[in-house]
Write a protein that holds these residues in place. Structure first.
Motif, PDB file in Angstrom:
ATOM      1  N   ARG B  37       0.491  -0.839   0.048  1.00  0.00           N
ATOM      2  CA  ARG B  37       0.163   0.361  -0.036  1.00  0.00           C
ATOM      3  C   ARG B  37       0.606   1.255   0.254  1.00  0.00           C
ATOM      4  O   ARG B  37       0.830   2.623  -0.244  1.00  0.00           O
ATOM      5  CB  ARG B  37      -1.169  -0.134   0.689  1.00  0.00           C
ATOM      6  CG  ARG B  37      -1.931  -1.493   1.207  1.00  0.00           C
ATOM      7  CD  ARG B  37      -2.582  -1.257   2.266  1.00  0.00           C
ATOM      8  NE  ARG B  37      -3.649  -0.316   2.931  1.00  0.00           N
ATOM      9  CZ  ARG B  37      -5.027  -0.270   2.415  1.00  0.00           C
ATOM     10  NH1 ARG B  37      -5.301  -1.576   2.226  1.00  0.00           N
ATOM     11  NH2 ARG B  37      -5.504   0.973   2.917  1.00  0.00           N
ATOM     12  N   SER B  38       1.566   1.112   0.065  1.00  0.00           N
ATOM     13  CA  SER B  38       3.129   2.397   0.637  1.00  0.00           C
ATOM     14  C   SER B  38       4.518   1.431   0.326  1.00  0.00           C
ATOM     15  O   SER B  38       4.322   0.657   1.535  1.00  0.00           O
ATOM     16  CB  SER B  38       2.433   3.257   2.111  1.00  0.00           C
ATOM     17  OG  SER B  38       3.404   4.364   2.140  1.00  0.00           O
ATOM     18  N   VAL B  56       4.720   0.001   4.072  1.00  0.00           N
ATOM     19  CA  VAL B  56       3.441  -0.508   4.459  1.00  0.00           C
ATOM     20  C   VAL B  56       2.452  -1.318   3.284  1.00  0.00           C
ATOM     21  O   VAL B  56       2.634  -1.535   2.461  1.00  0.00           O
ATOM     22  CB  VAL B  56       1.843   0.782   4.659  1.00  0.00           C
ATOM     23  CG1 VAL B  56       0.558  -0.401   5.201  1.00  0.00           C
ATOM     24  CG2 VAL B  56       2.211   1.917   5.793  1.00  0.00           C
ATOM     25  N   GLU B  91       9.950  -3.347  12.498  1.00  0.00           N
ATOM     26  CA  GLU B  91       8.753  -3.525  12.559  1.00  0.00           C
ATOM     27  C   GLU B  91       7.650  -2.964  13.162  1.00  0.00           C
ATOM     28  O   GLU B  91       7.748  -3.144  14.403  1.00  0.00           O
ATOM     29  CB  GLU B  91       8.263  -5.739  12.024  1.00  0.00           C
ATOM     30  CG  GLU B  91       9.240  -6.215  11.540  1.00  0.00           C
ATOM     31  CD  GLU B  91       9.285  -7.923  11.427  1.00  0.00           C
ATOM     32  OE1 GLU B  91       9.087  -8.133  10.101  1.00  0.00           O
ATOM     33  OE2 GLU B  91       9.871  -8.052  12.668  1.00  0.00           O
ATOM     34  N   THR B  92       6.322  -2.912  12.474  1.00  0.00           N
ATOM     35  CA  THR B  92       5.140  -2.512  13.136  1.00  0.00           C
ATOM     36  C   THR B  92       3.772  -2.392  12.774  1.00  0.00           C
ATOM     37  O   THR B  92       3.860  -3.529  11.342  1.00  0.00           O
ATOM     38  CB  THR B  92       5.439  -0.946  12.903  1.00  0.00           C
ATOM     39  OG1 THR B  92       4.875  -0.527  11.688  1.00  0.00           O
ATOM     40  CG2 THR B  92       6.257  -0.613  13.475  1.00  0.00           C
ATOM     41  N   LYS B  93       2.969  -2.806  13.241  1.00  0.00           N
ATOM     42  CA  LYS B  93       2.006  -2.919  13.231  1.00  0.00           C
ATOM     43  C   LYS B  93       0.693  -1.554  12.822  1.00  0.00           C
ATOM     44  O   LYS B  93       0.428  -0.282  13.505  1.00  0.00           O
ATOM     45  CB  LYS B  93       0.886  -3.453  14.857  1.00  0.00           C
ATOM     46  CG  LYS B  93      -1.010  -3.317  14.105  1.00  0.00           C
ATOM     47  CD  LYS B  93      -1.375  -4.472  15.160  1.00  0.00           C
ATOM     48  CE  LYS B  93      -1.951  -4.049  16.922  1.00  0.00           C
ATOM     49  NZ  LYS B  93      -1.892  -4.631  17.640  1.00  0.00           N
ATOM     50  N   VAL B  94       0.326  -1.398  11.795  1.00  0.00           N
ATOM     51  CA  VAL B  94       0.160   0.072  10.502  1.00  0.00           C
ATOM     52  C   VAL B  94      -1.704   0.305  11.666  1.00  0.00           C
ATOM     53  O   VAL B  94      -1.837  -0.499  11.354  1.00  0.00           O
ATOM     54  CB  VAL B  94      -0.105  -0.105   8.997  1.00  0.00           C
ATOM     55  CG1 VAL B  94      -0.368   1.068   9.359  1.00  0.00           C
ATOM     56  CG2 VAL B  94       1.332  -0.015   8.961  1.00  0.00           C
ATOM     57  N   LEU B  95      -1.810   1.219  12.270  1.00  0.00           N
ATOM     58  CA  LEU B  95      -2.605   1.523  13.201  1.00  0.00           C
ATOM     59  C   LEU B  95      -3.686   2.660  11.694  1.00  0.00           C
ATOM     60  O   LEU B  95      -5.311   2.351  11.101  1.00  0.00           O
ATOM     61  CB  LEU B  95      -2.850   1.907  14.211  1.00  0.00           C
ATOM     62  CG  LEU B  95      -1.882   1.607  15.301  1.00  0.00           C
ATOM     63  CD1 LEU B  95      -2.330   2.179  16.979  1.00  0.00           C
ATOM     64  CD2 LEU B  95      -3.122   0.163  15.479  1.00  0.00           C
ATOM     65  N   GLY B  96      -2.821   3.037  10.663  1.00  0.00           N
ATOM     66  CA  GLY B  96      -3.609   3.948   9.811  1.00  0.00           C
ATOM     67  C   GLY B  96      -3.047   5.344   9.823  1.00  0.00           C
ATOM     68  O   GLY B  96      -1.771   5.631   9.292  1.00  0.00           O
ATOM     69  N   GLY B  97      -4.140   6.793   9.053  1.00  0.00           N
ATOM     70  CA  GLY B  97      -3.601   7.143   9.377  1.00  0.00           C
ATOM     71  C   GLY B  97      -4.182   7.937   7.477  1.00  0.00           C
ATOM     72  O   GLY B  97      -4.745   7.528   7.029  1.00  0.00           O
ATOM     73  N   LEU B  98      -3.466   8.526   6.828  1.00  0.00           N
ATOM     74  CA  LEU B  98      -3.860   9.180   5.603  1.00  0.00           C
ATOM     75  C   LEU B  98      -2.079   8.356   4.395  1.00  0.00           C
ATOM     76  O   LEU B  98      -1.377   8.500   5.201  1.00  0.00           O
ATOM     77  CB  LEU B  98      -2.984  10.697   5.166  1.00  0.00           C
ATOM     78  CG  LEU B  98      -3.360  11.243   4.066  1.00  0.00           C
ATOM     79  CD1 LEU B  98      -4.611  11.612   3.266  1.00  0.00           C
ATOM     80  CD2 LEU B  98      -2.669  12.627   4.470  1.00  0.00           C
ATOM     81  N   GLY B  99      -2.717   8.199   3.463  1.00  0.00           N
ATOM     82  CA  GLY B  99      -2.509   7.193   2.106  1.00  0.00           C
ATOM     83  C   GLY B  99      -1.397   5.827   3.002  1.00  0.00           C
ATOM     84  O   GLY B  99      -0.037   5.144   2.883  1.00  0.00           O
ATOM     85  N   ALA B 100      -2.152   4.652   3.899  1.00  0.00           N
ATOM     86  CA  ALA B 100      -2.160   3.866   4.556  1.00  0.00           C
ATOM     87  C   ALA B 100      -2.724   3.147   4.361  1.00  0.00           C
ATOM     88  O   ALA B 100      -2.693   1.752   4.329  1.00  0.00           O
ATOM     89  CB  ALA B 100      -1.900   4.028   5.529  1.00  0.00           C
TER      90      ALA B 100
END
Lengths: 100, 100
Positions: B37-38, B56, B91-100
């Protein structure tokens, strides 16, 4: 195309990570109007109190100006008491990619 | 929405940073079909030999599988001799935001 990039982390007080992440996400939708192209909030997989934020902006000036928006000021004021004061910060020149 | 995030840096041999960045960007357009996604490639502002990549993905599995794509294998093989072997990886768990 060259944009301003910001990769930062912060450590929250124990048990307050979800709360801080929610504050960071609250105003994300308004950022696109301020020159933000990407703003991703994520949780560290190996540090239970660490949050990472990665950002792409049209310019450094747009990023700096965004911190003065009322929504940003309010979120910062709410988040600060929940943080330990440990931050990392990396500024970059974004070359491109997918979603940048 | 929760996605897999990756924040990494690498150090190149002196003077080879632009070359490595170009290799990293070469296959970026193909990644969206692989569940990406990114994928943002950027240059450190304070370390003349450091490159940062923030990503992402729809899942960790999609990320891992992408490394086995022929384009990725070719880019890695070309880039490795230009790198010092110094990497950071988050490494992360992406929660959201802009462009995620």
């Amino acid at each position: 195309m060259e944009h301003y990039g910001y990769i930062g982390s912060m450590r929250t007080r124990p048990g307050r990570r979800e709360e801080v992440a929610a504050l960071l996400l609250r105003s994300a939708s308004a950022l696109s109007e301020a020159g933000c192209r990407s703003y991703v909030v994520s949780l560290s997989e190996d540090d239970a109190d660490a949050i990472w934020v990665t950002e792409v902006w049209e310019s450094r000036e747009a990023h700096d100006a965004s911190l003065r928006l009322p929504e940003a000021q309010a979120a910062i004021a709410e988040a600060m008491p929940l943080l330990t004061g440990e931050f990392t910060r990396q500024e970059t020149k974004v070359l491109g990619g997918l979603g940048a």
